[in-house]
Every structure is written in structure tokens, then in C-alpha cells.
Design a protein around this motif. Sequence first.
Motif, PDB file in Angstrom:
ATOM      1  N   GLY A  34       0.788  -1.214   0.000  1.00  0.00           N
ATOM      2  CA  GLY A  34       0.000   0.000   0.000  1.00  0.00           C
ATOM      3  C   GLY A  34       0.820   1.263   0.000  1.00  0.00           C
ATOM      4  O   GLY A  34       0.279   2.354   0.028  1.00  0.00           O
ATOM      5  N   GLN A  35       2.121   1.154  -0.031  1.00  0.00           N
ATOM      6  CA  GLN A  35       2.945   2.330  -0.117  1.00  0.00           C
ATOM      7  C   GLN A  35       3.726   2.273  -1.415  1.00  0.00           C
ATOM      8  O   GLN A  35       4.281   1.257  -1.770  1.00  0.00           O
ATOM      9  N   GLY A  36       3.765   3.375  -2.139  1.00  0.00           N
ATOM     10  CA  GLY A  36       4.477   3.389  -3.394  1.00  0.00           C
ATOM     11  C   GLY A  36       5.200   4.679  -3.614  1.00  0.00           C
ATOM     12  O   GLY A  36       4.950   5.670  -2.959  1.00  0.00           O
ATOM     13  N   SER A  37       6.102   4.684  -4.571  1.00  0.00           N
ATOM     14  CA  SER A  37       6.799   5.896  -4.953  1.00  0.00           C
ATOM     15  C   SER A  37       7.471   5.638  -6.278  1.00  0.00           C
ATOM     16  O   SER A  37       7.353   4.576  -6.873  1.00  0.00           O
ATOM     17  N   THR A  38       8.219   6.637  -6.752  1.00  0.00           N
ATOM     18  CA  THR A  38       8.873   6.515  -8.039  1.00  0.00           C
ATOM     19  C   THR A  38       9.941   5.438  -8.034  1.00  0.00           C
ATOM     20  O   THR A  38      10.419   5.042  -9.080  1.00  0.00           O
ATOM     21  N   LEU A  39      10.354   4.939  -6.848  1.00  0.00           N
ATOM     22  CA  LEU A  39      11.447   3.987  -6.781  1.00  0.00           C
ATOM     23  C   LEU A  39      11.019   2.532  -6.703  1.00  0.00           C
ATOM     24  O   LEU A  39      11.854   1.643  -6.817  1.00  0.00           O
ATOM     25  N   ALA A  40       9.745   2.264  -6.501  1.00  0.00           N
ATOM     26  CA  ALA A  40       9.323   0.886  -6.260  1.00  0.00           C
ATOM     27  C   ALA A  40       9.409   0.058  -7.534  1.00  0.00           C
ATOM     28  O   ALA A  40       8.735   0.344  -8.515  1.00  0.00           O
ATOM     29  N   ARG A  41      10.242  -0.985  -7.515  1.00  0.00           N
ATOM     30  CA  ARG A  41      10.446  -1.824  -8.687  1.00  0.00           C
ATOM     31  C   ARG A  41       9.863  -3.224  -8.510  1.00  0.00           C
ATOM     32  O   ARG A  41       9.817  -3.983  -9.464  1.00  0.00           O
ATOM     33  N   GLN A  55       8.754  -3.079 -20.163  1.00  0.00           N
ATOM     34  CA  GLN A  55       7.361  -3.312 -20.538  1.00  0.00           C
ATOM     35  C   GLN A  55       6.902  -4.729 -20.220  1.00  0.00           C
ATOM     36  O   GLN A  55       5.940  -5.232 -20.792  1.00  0.00           O
ATOM     37  N   SER A  56       7.590  -5.372 -19.302  1.00  0.00           N
ATOM     38  CA  SER A  56       7.225  -6.726 -18.889  1.00  0.00           C
ATOM     39  C   SER A  56       6.933  -6.766 -17.397  1.00  0.00           C
ATOM     40  O   SER A  56       7.522  -6.023 -16.610  1.00  0.00           O
ATOM     41  N   LEU A  57       6.028  -7.650 -17.032  1.00  0.00           N
ATOM     42  CA  LEU A  57       5.710  -7.911 -15.637  1.00  0.00           C
ATOM     43  C   LEU A  57       6.024  -9.373 -15.367  1.00  0.00           C
ATOM     44  O   LEU A  57       5.455 -10.265 -15.989  1.00  0.00           O
ATOM     45  N   ARG A  58       6.957  -9.605 -14.457  1.00  0.00           N
ATOM     46  CA  ARG A  58       7.345 -10.975 -14.121  1.00  0.00           C
ATOM     47  C   ARG A  58       6.689 -11.376 -12.809  1.00  0.00           C
ATOM     48  O   ARG A  58       6.619 -10.577 -11.866  1.00  0.00           O
ATOM     49  N   HIS A  59       6.213 -12.598 -12.756  1.00  0.00           N
ATOM     50  CA  HIS A  59       5.484 -13.094 -11.593  1.00  0.00           C
ATOM     51  C   HIS A  59       6.197 -14.308 -11.009  1.00  0.00           C
ATOM     52  O   HIS A  59       6.635 -15.196 -11.748  1.00  0.00           O
ATOM     53  N   PHE A  60       6.325 -14.329  -9.671  1.00  0.00           N
ATOM     54  CA  PHE A  60       6.918 -15.465  -8.972  1.00  0.00           C
ATOM     55  C   PHE A  60       5.975 -15.897  -7.858  1.00  0.00           C
ATOM     56  O   PHE A  60       5.475 -15.054  -7.093  1.00  0.00           O
ATOM     57  N   GLU A  70       8.842 -19.248 -10.984  1.00  0.00           N
ATOM     58  CA  GLU A  70       8.484 -18.179 -11.907  1.00  0.00           C
ATOM     59  C   GLU A  70       7.324 -18.609 -12.789  1.00  0.00           C
ATOM     60  O   GLU A  70       7.310 -19.726 -13.331  1.00  0.00           O
ATOM     61  N   GLY A  71       6.347 -17.700 -12.924  1.00  0.00           N
ATOM     62  CA  GLY A  71       5.222 -17.950 -13.796  1.00  0.00           C
ATOM     63  C   GLY A  71       5.435 -17.299 -15.146  1.00  0.00           C
ATOM     64  O   GLY A  71       6.571 -17.051 -15.566  1.00  0.00           O
ATOM     65  N   GLU A  72       4.333 -16.989 -15.818  1.00  0.00           N
ATOM     66  CA  GLU A  72       4.427 -16.391 -17.137  1.00  0.00           C
ATOM     67  C   GLU A  72       4.888 -14.943 -17.053  1.00  0.00           C
ATOM     68  O   GLU A  72       4.560 -14.222 -16.118  1.00  0.00           O
ATOM     69  N   ARG A  73       5.668 -14.537 -18.063  1.00  0.00           N
ATOM     70  CA  ARG A  73       6.043 -13.132 -18.185  1.00  0.00           C
ATOM     71  C   ARG A  73       4.928 -12.435 -18.963  1.00  0.00           C
ATOM     72  O   ARG A  73       4.537 -12.879 -20.037  1.00  0.00           O
ATOM     73  N   ASP A  77       1.475  -2.767 -22.535  1.00  0.00           N
ATOM     74  CA  ASP A  77       1.688  -1.866 -23.663  1.00  0.00           C
ATOM     75  C   ASP A  77       2.142  -0.476 -23.235  1.00  0.00           C
ATOM     76  O   ASP A  77       1.859   0.512 -23.897  1.00  0.00           O
ATOM     77  N   PHE A  78       2.852  -0.406 -22.115  1.00  0.00           N
ATOM     78  CA  PHE A  78       3.415   0.867 -21.667  1.00  0.00           C
ATOM     79  C   PHE A  78       4.649   0.558 -20.832  1.00  0.00           C
ATOM     80  O   PHE A  78       4.799  -0.541 -20.310  1.00  0.00           O
ATOM     81  N   GLU A  79       5.562   1.519 -20.729  1.00  0.00           N
ATOM     82  CA  GLU A  79       6.768   1.325 -19.938  1.00  0.00           C
ATOM     83  C   GLU A  79       6.459   1.609 -18.475  1.00  0.00           C
ATOM     84  O   GLU A  79       6.072   2.722 -18.123  1.00  0.00           O
ATOM     85  N   VAL A  80       6.621   0.620 -17.642  1.00  0.00           N
ATOM     86  CA  VAL A  80       6.280   0.747 -16.223  1.00  0.00           C
ATOM     87  C   VAL A  80       7.446   1.390 -15.468  1.00  0.00           C
ATOM     88  O   VAL A  80       8.594   0.982 -15.609  1.00  0.00           O
ATOM     89  N   LYS A  81       7.135   2.411 -14.675  1.00  0.00           N
ATOM     90  CA  LYS A  81       8.157   3.092 -13.885  1.00  0.00           C
ATOM     91  C   LYS A  81       8.069   2.734 -12.410  1.00  0.00           C
ATOM     92  O   LYS A  81       9.056   2.780 -11.685  1.00  0.00           O
ATOM     93  N   SER A  82       6.880   2.387 -11.947  1.00  0.00           N
ATOM     94  CA  SER A  82       6.666   2.145 -10.527  1.00  0.00           C
ATOM     95  C   SER A  82       5.573   1.114 -10.351  1.00  0.00           C
ATOM     96  O   SER A  82       4.662   1.006 -11.174  1.00  0.00           O
TER      97      SER A  82
END
Length: 255
Positions: A34-41, A55-60, A70-73, A77-82
Motif C-alpha cells: 500500500g505504499q508506493g513511490s517513483t522507486l518501487a520496482r 514493458q514486462s511484468l514478471r510473476h513469482f 516463476e510464472g508467465e512473463r 503496452d506501456f513502460e512501467v516506472k513504478s
Amino acid sequence: MRKIEVILLGSMVLGLLGCDFGIVPPNFGESVAGQGSTLARFAIEGDDLYIIDNQSLRHFDISTPSAPEEGERITVDFEVKSIFAYNDHLFMSNETGLNIYDVSDGDAPQFVSNFSGITACNSVVFQGNAAFVTRRRGDECGWTDPSELAVLDVSDFSSLNTLRVYSGTNTISSPVSLAVSPNTLFLCEGNNGLRIYQSTVPDGLVQTGHRPNFEAFGLVPNGSNAIIKGSDGLYQYDISNPLNLRFLSRIPFVE
């Protein structure tokens, strides 16, 4: 013990990705979402670890921290920053907005909505059905209006609504990050100090404390204590009485 294992797991996975992120998330050391910022990866929701990679989301699956699977990558359709997680939902932001996904089925995130009122430059924390969002004048995302603190109704993630906006130099000047503990909101303003609000009624915040001659670039609450990031080190304070923070210890930064 499980919290420590999950934290170490997150660090290990970031290392396996090539250490190209070069940052430690602001909620590092906390399993509370529940806490986020520009640095959360990366973000943890239940037994699921999510890591953003351009532009990928990896799931474990981390139900067994010593043997993550590891599950599916997932390609977005956008570059994720946070990225941050809260209440079975995943929030991924960039310079133009916030994309919300339902992750109640951990390995199959489902798109819910997009909200342009929150970007990767905003600090966001949640309390119940409310979200607190900072917007800083002159940030990297081009915010030109006066700095402000907004309160959103997030009872329905498919339709976020603004409840109230606080602005003005007497209320907020240079927001850097936010943190929450039960019924208390902390607003860090870097070199301009720390503001403390009673947040029992989210859209009726009452400022109960202001320490202008105090450096606060980030704050992580942990029960009755909190770690506050200054320019020269990490400071530990007793926050059991938000009106009278009590210094406990300091760990200096090493050049």
C-alpha cells in the motif's frame, strides 16, 4: 521469520535480473503493501512477487520462499516506472497515469482501469478505502500547478474519485514521500521538514504536527517506531506520540 525470507527473496530476484535497477524500494523491509513511490520496482501481494522489467511484468510464486517458482512473463503496452500492491490489486504507473490490475488470481492479472490523476512521480499510500497522493510542482512529470496533497476514494478500483485536495504553502510545500500508521499520515518534505496529520477522517485531515527544521526524505513506520531518511543517515524515532517524536538512534550514510 517469513517477512525476512520474503525480503531477501525480493533482493535475490532483483540481483538475478542483472542488478540494472540500482535502487532499493522505499518499502524495503516491510511486507505491508500500500505504499508506493517513483522507486518501487517490485511488489508483494500475499504469496505472489511481481517485478517490473521495462514493458514486462514478471510473476513469482513465493509460497515457498526458499524455492520461488516463476510464472508467465506478462507484456504490457506501456513502460512501467513504478509498481505497488494493495488489497488484491496491482498498480503500475508511468509519466502519464496509473494502470490498475486485479491480481486475486496471482498468475493471471486482469486489467481493471486507468487513472490519469496518479503518475510515477506521485507518492501514494492507502488507508482503508482512501488513497493519499502527493503532487509536487516542478517534478519530472511536468506538474506545473502548486504542490498538493489529494485524497481519493478507492472503494471501487474501476472508478477512482477525488474527495478533497489540500494545497497552499501553509499546508504543503515540497512533498517528497508519504507514510501511514494507524490514523496518522506522515508527509515528508525533504529539507522543509515533516508534517503529521490525524487521518481518522481521510477527507478531513487535521495537521497535528509540523517540524520545519527537520530533514525527512522518507519514512517507514514499524509499530511505535519509524525509520526516517535524512540527507546524512537513517534516523530512528519513537512515534507512539505523533505530537512528540522521540529520537532513538542514527545510522550514518557511508560515502
